[in-house]
Write an enzyme that holds these catalytic residues in place. Structure first.
Site, PDB file in Angstrom:
ATOM      1  N   TYR A  73      12.985  30.888   6.556  1.00 13.30           N
ATOM      2  CA  TYR A  73      13.934  29.798   6.310  1.00 13.30           C
ATOM      3  C   TYR A  73      14.445  29.215   7.626  1.00 13.30           C
ATOM      4  O   TYR A  73      14.613  28.006   7.764  1.00 13.30           O
ATOM      5  CB  TYR A  73      15.114  30.340   5.488  1.00 13.30           C
ATOM      6  N   PHE A 125       9.508  -1.980   7.833  1.00 19.46           N
ATOM      7  CA  PHE A 125       8.704  -1.878   6.614  1.00 19.46           C
ATOM      8  C   PHE A 125       9.650  -1.718   5.416  1.00 19.46           C
ATOM      9  O   PHE A 125      10.863  -1.593   5.585  1.00 19.46           O
ATOM     10  CB  PHE A 125       7.703  -0.722   6.721  1.00 19.46           C
ATOM     11  N   ASP A 126       9.076  -1.702   4.212  1.00 15.97           N
ATOM     12  CA  ASP A 126       9.917  -1.811   3.004  1.00 15.97           C
ATOM     13  C   ASP A 126      10.964  -0.709   2.851  1.00 15.97           C
ATOM     14  O   ASP A 126      12.142  -0.985   2.625  1.00 15.97           O
ATOM     15  CB  ASP A 126       9.066  -1.964   1.729  1.00 15.97           C
ATOM     16  N   ASP A 216       9.864   3.271  15.293  1.00 19.45           N
ATOM     17  CA  ASP A 216       9.322   3.762  14.029  1.00 19.45           C
ATOM     18  C   ASP A 216       7.854   4.001  14.347  1.00 19.45           C
ATOM     19  O   ASP A 216       7.054   3.066  14.438  1.00 19.45           O
ATOM     20  CB  ASP A 216       9.513   2.721  12.921  1.00 19.45           C
ATOM     21  N   ALA A 218       5.173   5.644  13.042  1.00 20.17           N
ATOM     22  CA  ALA A 218       4.172   6.106  12.076  1.00 20.17           C
ATOM     23  C   ALA A 218       2.741   5.902  12.589  1.00 20.17           C
ATOM     24  O   ALA A 218       1.879   6.745  12.400  1.00 20.17           O
ATOM     25  CB  ALA A 218       4.365   5.372  10.748  1.00 20.17           C
ATOM     26  N   LYS A 259       0.835   9.187   8.350  1.00 20.23           N
ATOM     27  CA  LYS A 259      -0.079   8.173   8.892  1.00 20.23           C
ATOM     28  C   LYS A 259      -0.830   8.783  10.078  1.00 20.23           C
ATOM     29  O   LYS A 259      -1.619   9.703   9.904  1.00 20.23           O
ATOM     30  CB  LYS A 259       0.696   6.913   9.296  1.00 20.23           C
ATOM     31  N   HIS A 454       9.190  -3.989  -5.993  1.00 21.11           N
ATOM     32  CA  HIS A 454       7.735  -3.942  -6.156  1.00 21.11           C
ATOM     33  C   HIS A 454       7.232  -2.585  -6.619  1.00 21.11           C
ATOM     34  O   HIS A 454       6.204  -2.498  -7.273  1.00 21.11           O
ATOM     35  CB  HIS A 454       7.039  -4.363  -4.865  1.00 21.11           C
TER      36      HIS A 454
HETATM   37  N1  F0G Z   1       7.689   3.246   8.520  1.00 21.55           N
HETATM   38  C1  F0G Z   1       6.519   2.612   8.377  1.00 21.55           C
HETATM   39  C2  F0G Z   1       6.048   1.667   9.427  1.00 21.55           C
HETATM   40  C3  F0G Z   1       5.748   2.840   7.246  1.00 21.55           C
HETATM   41  O1  F0G Z   1       4.600   2.200   7.105  1.00 21.55           O
HETATM   42  C4  F0G Z   1       6.230   3.750   6.266  1.00 21.55           C
HETATM   43  C5  F0G Z   1       5.468   4.019   5.068  1.00 21.55           C
HETATM   44  C6  F0G Z   1       7.444   4.396   6.471  1.00 21.55           C
HETATM   45  C7  F0G Z   1       8.148   4.114   7.626  1.00 21.55           C
HETATM   46  C8  F0G Z   1       8.007   5.393   5.497  1.00 21.55           C
HETATM   47  O2  F0G Z   1       7.313   6.590   5.550  1.00 21.55           O
HETATM   48  O3  F0G Z   1       6.192   6.831   3.332  1.00 21.55           O
HETATM   49  O4  F0G Z   1       6.460   8.766   4.870  1.00 21.55           O
HETATM   50  O5  F0G Z   1       8.406   7.836   3.700  1.00 21.55           O
HETATM   51  N2  F0G Z   1       4.512   3.331   4.717  1.00 21.55           N
HETATM   52  C9  F0G Z   1       3.594   3.565   3.653  1.00 21.55           C
HETATM   53  C10 F0G Z   1       2.660   2.410   3.522  1.00 21.55           C
HETATM   54  C11 F0G Z   1       4.131   4.108   2.392  1.00 21.55           C
HETATM   55  O6  F0G Z   1       1.989   2.314   2.479  1.00 21.55           O
HETATM   56  O7  F0G Z   1       2.546   1.628   4.450  1.00 21.55           O
HETATM   57  P1  F0G Z   1       7.079   7.548   4.293  1.00 21.55           P
END
Ligand code: F0G
Length: 464
Positions: A73, A125-126, A216, A218, A259, A454
Site C-alpha cells: 500500500y 483537450f476535452d 499536458d 500525454a 498515450k 459528446h
Molecule cells: N490530455 C490530453 C492531451 C489527452 O488527449 C487526454 C485524453 C487527456 C489529457 C486525459 O487523459 O484519458 O488518461 O484521462 N485523451 C484521449 C483521447 C481520451 O482520445 O484523445 P485520460
C-alpha cells in the site's frame, strides 16, 4: 505518389482476432448506440480508431515487468521503479501516480485553480477543459492562428502565440492565473507539435510573471520526434535528449500514460519542488489512493516505468509517425481534406470541408463518424460542435468551435500498415459518395454537465 511505407519494427507474438460485422449488424449497432460512437460495442467494430488512449500493445518487457509488481500500500518497490524512470527519462524529482490523465487534472486544477481563474493554454483537450470548468475557471486559447487553418502547412501548429499569451496575462491579471498549460502535441488542434523554441519562449514569459508552467505531456515523445525532424537546431540530438530539453522548460507535467508511455491504464503528475508535491498530495489521497500508488496496481506502475523508457526508442517512433503519415498520404491521394501536416497520433479529417452542405449545427463530424462506420465498420470520433460548442452564459447563444474535425486515432503497435490501407480505401469510398449524404443530427439527450455532451449524447438523424 504515396511513398512505400516503413515496415513494422516488431513482430506479432499474440493475436487478437477481430471480425468484420455485416451491414445489418452495423445498422443495429448504430440504433442501439443512439448513433454515438461511444455507444458502440467493440464486437461491432473491425478497426477501432476511437482513441489512441490505452489501446496500444505492450511489449514483452512490459508484460514481464508486470510480474515484478509490488502491491504494498505504501512505499512499494514498483513506485520506486517509476520514480527512477521518471528521473532518468524526464528529469523530475517528484512523481505522483494517478489512475489516468484526467485524474491528474482533477488533482492539479482542484488544488491550484478556483472560481473565476483563467488558465492560458495552447488548446486544452476535452476532459482537461471539463476539469477547468468543474472548478468554475476558464481556459483561454492562445494557440497560433495557423492552428485554425486545416490546409495551411506549418511545422509547429501547436505553438503558443506569445503575444496572445502576454495579452491574456495583461487582461486578466497575474493573480487570476494559477498556471499556464501547454498540451504537447496539441490534440484538439490535430495532434500538432509545439517547438522547443516555443516552449522556451513560453517558459520565459511564465518565469517573468512568476506563473508556473505545466505541460499536458500525454504525447510528449511524439512531440519531441517532430522537433527532431523539423527544428534545425535539434536535428543531431537524440529523441531522448530532445524530450529531456522539453521537460526542462516546465515546472510540472500532467500526463495520461495511456498515450506515449504505452500502458493500458495510468497517469501521473511530475514536478520539481517538494512544496508543489506536498500541496497536491491531499487531493491525491482523497480521490486516487496513497501517494505511492495513486489509483494504480503495483504491476501497472512497473509497466509504466518500462513504457517510459520505451517511448524514446527511435525506431519505434520513426515507424509510429510514418504509419500515421502513410494513412494521411493515402487519403491525400483520394482527395480527402484533413489537417495538414499530418499529426503525431491521428488523422483529423476536416468534416466541414468533407461535408460542406451540412451546417455545423447539424454536426457534420458526427455524421461522418456514422458514414465511415457504415462503410467499413471503422470507428473514429467527431471532434467538432458536439464536443466543443458551449452556451454563452450571458446570452444563451451557442458558441461553435472554429474547427469541425473527425479523428482517426492510431493505436500504438496495434494495427498493421495493411489495416491503414483498408481504412483509407473505405474513407475514400465515403468521400466519393459525399454529396448523397444529406442528413444532420439532433441531440435527443445530453448530460447536464458542461463539456461532456459528446460522450453520452443520444443522436437522431434528420433529413436536411
Ligand atoms: N490530455 C490530453 C492531451 C489527452 O488527449 C487526454 C485524453 C487527456 C489529457 C486525459 O487523459 O484519458 O488518461 O484521462 N485523451 C484521449 C483521447 C481520451 O482520445 O484523445 P485520460
Amino acid at each position: 505518389m504515396v511513398e512505400r511505407i516503413m515496415p513494422e519494427p516488431f513482430r506479432i507474438k499474440m493475436v487478437e482476432p477481430v471480425r468484420v460485422p455485416d451491414g445489418a449488424q452495423r445498422e443495429k449497432a448504430l440504433e442501439i448506440g443512439h448513433c454515438n460512437m461511444f455507444g458502440l460495442r467493440s464486437e461491432d467494430i473491425y478497426i477501432d480508431l476511437l482513441t489512441d488512449s490505452g489501446t496500444g500493445a505492450m511489449s514483452k518487457q512490459q508484460w514481464a515487468a508486470l510480474m515484478r509488481g509490488d502491491e504494498a500500500y505504501a512505499g512499494a518497490d514498483s513506485f520506486f521503479a517509476l520514480k527512477n524512470a521518471v528521473k532518468d527519462v524526464l528529469g523530475f524529482d517528484y512523481v505522483i501516480p494517478t489512475h489516468q490523465g484526467r485524474a491528474a487534472e482533477n488533482v492539479v486544477f482542484g488544488t491550484l485553480a478556483k472560481k473565476g481563474d483563467i488558465i492560458p493554454f495552447n488548446m486544452p483537450f476535452d476532459t482537461t477543459r471539463a476539469h477547468i470548468f468543474n472548478v468554475e475557471a476558464e481556459p483561454v486559447d492562445c494557440v497560433i492562428d495557423e492552428a485554425f487553418e486545416p490546409e495551411v502547412q506549418h511545422p509547429f501548429k501547436g505553438n503558443v502565440d506569445v503575444a496572445k499569451l502576454e495579452r491574456a496575462i495583461a487582461e486578466y491579471g497575474r493573480e487570476r492565473i494559477p498556471l499556464i498549460m501547454i498540451t504537447v502535441t496539441n490534440n484538439s488542434g490535430g495532434g500538432q507539435p509545439v517547438s522547443l523554441e516555443n516552449l522556451r519562449a513560453v517558459s520565459g514569459v511564465a518565469k517573468k510573471h512568476g506563473i508556473p508552467l505545466f505541460l499536458d505531456a500525454a504525447r510528449m515523445a511524439e512531440n519531441a520526434w517532430f522537433i527532431k525532424m523539423r527544428e534545425e537546431s535539434c536535428r543531431n540530438m537524440s529523441l531522448a535528449a530532445i524530450l529531456r530539453a522539453c521537460m526542462d522548460t516546465a515546472d510540472a507535467i500532467t500526463c495520461s500514460a495511456k498515450k506515449d508511455p504505452l500502458v493500458n491504464i495510468g497517469g501521473m503528475i511530475c514536478c520539481r519542488t517538494e512544496a508543489l508535491y506536498q500541496a497536491l498530495l491531499p487531493r491525491v489521497i482523497l480521490f486516487e489512493g496513497f501517494a505511492t500508488y495513486g489509483g494504480l496496481a503495483g504491476r501497472d506502475l512497473e509497466a509504466l516505468a518500462q513504457g517510459l523508457r520505451e517511448m524514446t526508442d527511435e525506431q519505434y517512433m520513426a515507424h509510429r509517425v510514418a504509419q500515421v503519415k502513410y494513412l494521411g498520404d493515402l487519403l491525400e491521394e483520394g482527395g480527402v481534406p484533413f489537417v495538414k501536416p499530418t499529426g503525431g497520433h491521428a488523422i483529423f479529417i476536416d468534416a466541414a470541408a468533407f461535408l460542406p452542405h451540412i451546417p455545423q449545427t447539424a454536426y457534420p463530424a458526427d455524421v461522418l463518424s456514422i458514414e465511415i462506420y457504415r462503410e467499413g465498420a471503422i470507428r473514429g470520433i467527431g471532434l467538432g460542435a458536439l464536443a466543443f460548442a458551449i452556451e454563452d452564459e450571458k446570452t444563451g447563444k451557442l458558441i461553435l468551435p472554429k474547427l469541425e474535425l473527425y479523428r482517426l486515432a492510431i493505436n500504438r503497435r496495434t494495427y498493421t500498415n495493411s489495416h491503414m490501407e483498408y481504412v483509407a480505401e473505405s474513407i475514400v469510398n465515403v468521400y466519393k459518395r459525399r454529396e448523397k449524404i444529406r442528413y444532420g443530427l439532433k441531440v435527443e439527450y445530453a448530460p447536464p454537465v458542461k463539456g461532456l455532451h459528446h460522450f453520452l449524447a443520444h443522436l437522431k438523424p434528420y433529413t436536411l
